[in-house]
Design a protein around this motif. Structure first.
Motif, PDB file in Angstrom:
ATOM      1  N   TYR A  35      44.272 -17.611 -15.624  1.00 49.05           N
ATOM      2  CA  TYR A  35      44.016 -18.017 -14.247  1.00 49.05           C
ATOM      3  C   TYR A  35      43.182 -19.291 -14.251  1.00 49.05           C
ATOM      4  O   TYR A  35      42.423 -19.557 -15.181  1.00 49.05           O
ATOM      5  N   GLN A  41      36.505 -20.702  -4.873  1.00 51.40           N
ATOM      6  CA  GLN A  41      37.820 -20.116  -4.591  1.00 51.40           C
ATOM      7  C   GLN A  41      38.103 -18.958  -5.539  1.00 51.40           C
ATOM      8  O   GLN A  41      37.413 -18.772  -6.532  1.00 51.40           O
ATOM      9  N   GLY A  42      39.112 -18.196  -5.206  1.00 46.93           N
ATOM     10  CA  GLY A  42      39.508 -17.099  -6.069  1.00 46.93           C
ATOM     11  C   GLY A  42      40.349 -17.601  -7.229  1.00 46.93           C
ATOM     12  O   GLY A  42      40.851 -18.725  -7.212  1.00 46.93           O
ATOM     13  N   LEU A  91      40.163 -18.769 -16.677  1.00 48.92           N
ATOM     14  CA  LEU A  91      39.885 -17.366 -16.973  1.00 48.92           C
ATOM     15  C   LEU A  91      41.070 -16.738 -17.682  1.00 48.92           C
ATOM     16  O   LEU A  91      42.227 -16.985 -17.337  1.00 48.92           O
ATOM     17  N   PHE A 103      38.571  -9.260 -17.608  1.00 48.07           N
ATOM     18  CA  PHE A 103      38.437 -10.712 -17.675  1.00 48.07           C
ATOM     19  C   PHE A 103      37.414 -11.139 -18.723  1.00 48.07           C
ATOM     20  O   PHE A 103      36.404 -10.456 -18.953  1.00 48.07           O
ATOM     21  N   GLY A 104      37.668 -12.295 -19.313  1.00 50.11           N
ATOM     22  CA  GLY A 104      36.683 -12.948 -20.148  1.00 50.11           C
ATOM     23  C   GLY A 104      35.717 -13.743 -19.291  1.00 50.11           C
ATOM     24  O   GLY A 104      35.872 -13.803 -18.063  1.00 50.11           O
TER      25      GLY A 104
ATOM     26  N   GLN B  34      43.907  -4.530  -5.398  1.00 50.45           N
ATOM     27  CA  GLN B  34      42.726  -4.295  -6.225  1.00 50.45           C
ATOM     28  C   GLN B  34      41.521  -5.005  -5.632  1.00 50.45           C
ATOM     29  O   GLN B  34      41.661  -6.014  -4.957  1.00 50.45           O
ATOM     30  N   TYR B  36      37.785  -6.605  -6.969  1.00 55.21           N
ATOM     31  CA  TYR B  36      36.991  -7.018  -8.119  1.00 55.21           C
ATOM     32  C   TYR B  36      35.642  -7.520  -7.639  1.00 55.21           C
ATOM     33  O   TYR B  36      35.510  -8.012  -6.521  1.00 55.21           O
ATOM     34  N   GLN B  38      32.618 -10.312  -8.763  1.00 53.21           N
ATOM     35  CA  GLN B  38      32.349 -11.448  -9.629  1.00 53.21           C
ATOM     36  C   GLN B  38      30.927 -11.942  -9.416  1.00 53.21           C
ATOM     37  O   GLN B  38      30.529 -12.260  -8.283  1.00 53.21           O
ATOM     38  N   GLY B  41      29.004 -17.367 -12.797  1.00 50.19           N
ATOM     39  CA  GLY B  41      29.142 -17.713 -14.197  1.00 50.19           C
ATOM     40  C   GLY B  41      29.848 -16.669 -15.048  1.00 50.19           C
ATOM     41  O   GLY B  41      29.874 -16.799 -16.281  1.00 50.19           O
ATOM     42  N   ARG B  42      30.417 -15.662 -14.399  1.00 48.95           N
ATOM     43  CA  ARG B  42      31.075 -14.590 -15.148  1.00 48.95           C
ATOM     44  C   ARG B  42      32.481 -14.348 -14.613  1.00 48.95           C
ATOM     45  O   ARG B  42      32.827 -14.776 -13.498  1.00 48.95           O
ATOM     46  N   GLY B  43      33.297 -13.667 -15.410  1.00 47.97           N
ATOM     47  CA  GLY B  43      34.630 -13.315 -14.955  1.00 47.97           C
ATOM     48  C   GLY B  43      34.593 -12.127 -14.008  1.00 47.97           C
ATOM     49  O   GLY B  43      33.624 -11.367 -13.995  1.00 47.97           O
ATOM     50  N   PRO B  44      35.638 -11.948 -13.205  1.00 46.75           N
ATOM     51  CA  PRO B  44      35.700 -10.791 -12.299  1.00 46.75           C
ATOM     52  C   PRO B  44      35.693  -9.474 -13.076  1.00 46.75           C
ATOM     53  O   PRO B  44      36.194  -9.408 -14.202  1.00 46.75           O
ATOM     54  N   PHE B  46      36.822  -5.436 -12.599  1.00 47.26           N
ATOM     55  CA  PHE B  46      37.652  -4.516 -11.816  1.00 47.26           C
ATOM     56  C   PHE B  46      36.789  -3.394 -11.229  1.00 47.26           C
ATOM     57  O   PHE B  46      35.948  -2.808 -11.911  1.00 47.26           O
ATOM     58  N   LEU B  89      36.262  -9.902  -4.600  1.00 47.04           N
ATOM     59  CA  LEU B  89      37.601 -10.474  -4.505  1.00 47.04           C
ATOM     60  C   LEU B  89      38.630  -9.370  -4.300  1.00 47.04           C
ATOM     61  O   LEU B  89      38.553  -8.333  -4.958  1.00 47.04           O
ATOM     62  N   SER B 100      49.046 -11.521 -10.239  1.00 47.55           N
ATOM     63  CA  SER B 100      48.107 -11.099  -9.210  1.00 47.55           C
ATOM     64  C   SER B 100      47.774 -12.290  -8.331  1.00 47.55           C
ATOM     65  O   SER B 100      47.565 -13.388  -8.838  1.00 47.55           O
ATOM     66  N   PHE B 102      45.003 -13.599  -5.743  1.00 46.92           N
ATOM     67  CA  PHE B 102      43.632 -13.319  -5.324  1.00 46.92           C
ATOM     68  C   PHE B 102      43.290 -14.023  -4.017  1.00 46.92           C
ATOM     69  O   PHE B 102      43.771 -15.130  -3.735  1.00 46.92           O
ATOM     70  N   GLY B 103      42.408 -13.386  -3.243  1.00 52.32           N
ATOM     71  CA  GLY B 103      41.775 -14.057  -2.123  1.00 52.32           C
ATOM     72  C   GLY B 103      40.622 -14.910  -2.641  1.00 52.32           C
ATOM     73  O   GLY B 103      40.312 -14.891  -3.842  1.00 52.32           O
ATOM     74  N   ASP B 104      39.987 -15.652  -1.727  1.00 46.21           N
ATOM     75  CA  ASP B 104      38.897 -16.534  -2.138  1.00 46.21           C
ATOM     76  C   ASP B 104      37.552 -15.820  -2.236  1.00 46.21           C
ATOM     77  O   ASP B 104      36.557 -16.421  -2.653  1.00 46.21           O
TER      78      ASP B 104
END
Lengths: 112, 112
Positions: A35, A41-42, A91, A103-104, B34, B36, B38, B41-44, B46, B89, B100, B102-104
């Motif tokens: 991603y 933004q998402g 991502l 996610f990483g 789904q 998520y 966030q 500085g990190r990934g989402p 779940f 998200l 997938s 995603f929304g913002d």
């Protein structure tokens, strides 16, 4: 740790340079996703692998973007001739079932 | 084209109250949705998944509803805590369990 890892965490490139971003998924996860996330933004879908097969690359913004997962594990996202609009967080996520994605931390790419 | 809207960019509430976040979508028939979390500085990460034939899902202090007629999902955090402060998200997934969308996101701040 058993999570998804990405390297480098930060990358600064001059416009026109090629970059390669690496993703190490969770061991045994069949699905792998890339991603692109712009600030505020998402995440926006780029591409999806199931094992080594790239099943969907509809989100890749141009032919300068290329992703591979040759052995069905580690994946590399390559961007050729980078441009300023490529600046974003990239991502990677992996999944065992294809539904819940892990996610990483992302790679923050800045193109000057 | 497919569109996902999450209510207001930011939501501020008092500790102990219930936070309600909204996800609306158009031109999409998702197999599941789904949510998520966030952090900067990190990934989402779940949180919950709800399928098209499910009306409600709960997990600890979290509750998700899914109305395919209204094309809307509501995400509730009860007894909110400052540690719940993050961006949330929503993501829609089609029947092929691949891409997938995603929304913002909505940034939630819980004040002590």
């Amino acid at each position: 740790g058993a999570g998804v890892s990405q390297s480098p965490r930060y990358k600064v490139a001059k416009r026109g340079q090629d970059v390669a971003l690496r993703c190490d998924p969770i061991s045994g996860h069949v699905s792998l996703f890339w991603y692109q996330q712009a600030l505020g933004q998402g995440p926006e879908f780029l591409t999806y692998f199931q094992n080594e097969a790239q099943l969907d690359k509809s989100g890749l913004p141009s032919d300068r973007f290329f992703a591979e997962r040759p052995e069905g594990s580690v994946s590399t996202l390559k961007i050729q001739r980078t441009q300023q609009e490529d600046s974003a967080v990239y991502l990677c996520a992996s999944s065992l079932t294809g539904t819940e994605q892990f996610f990483g931390p992302g790679t923050r790419l800045t193109v000057l | 084209s497919q569109k996902i809207e999450q209510n207001s960019e930011a939501l501020n509430i008092q500790e102990g109250k219930t936070a309600t976040l909204t996800c609306n979508y158009t031109n999409y028939s998702p197999a599941y949705l789904q949510w998520y979390r966030q952090d900067p500085g990190r990934g989402p990460v779940f949180l919950l998944l709800i399928r098209e034939n499910e009306k409600e899902k709960r997990k600890e202090r979290l509750k998700v509803t899914f109305d395919t007629t209204l094309k809307q999902s509501l995400f509730h955090i009860t007894a909110s805590q400052p540690a719940d402060s993050a961006t949330y998200l929503c993501a829609l997934v089609g029947t092929n369990a691949g891409k997938s969308t995603f929304g913002d996101g909505t940034t939630l701040t819980v004040k002590p």
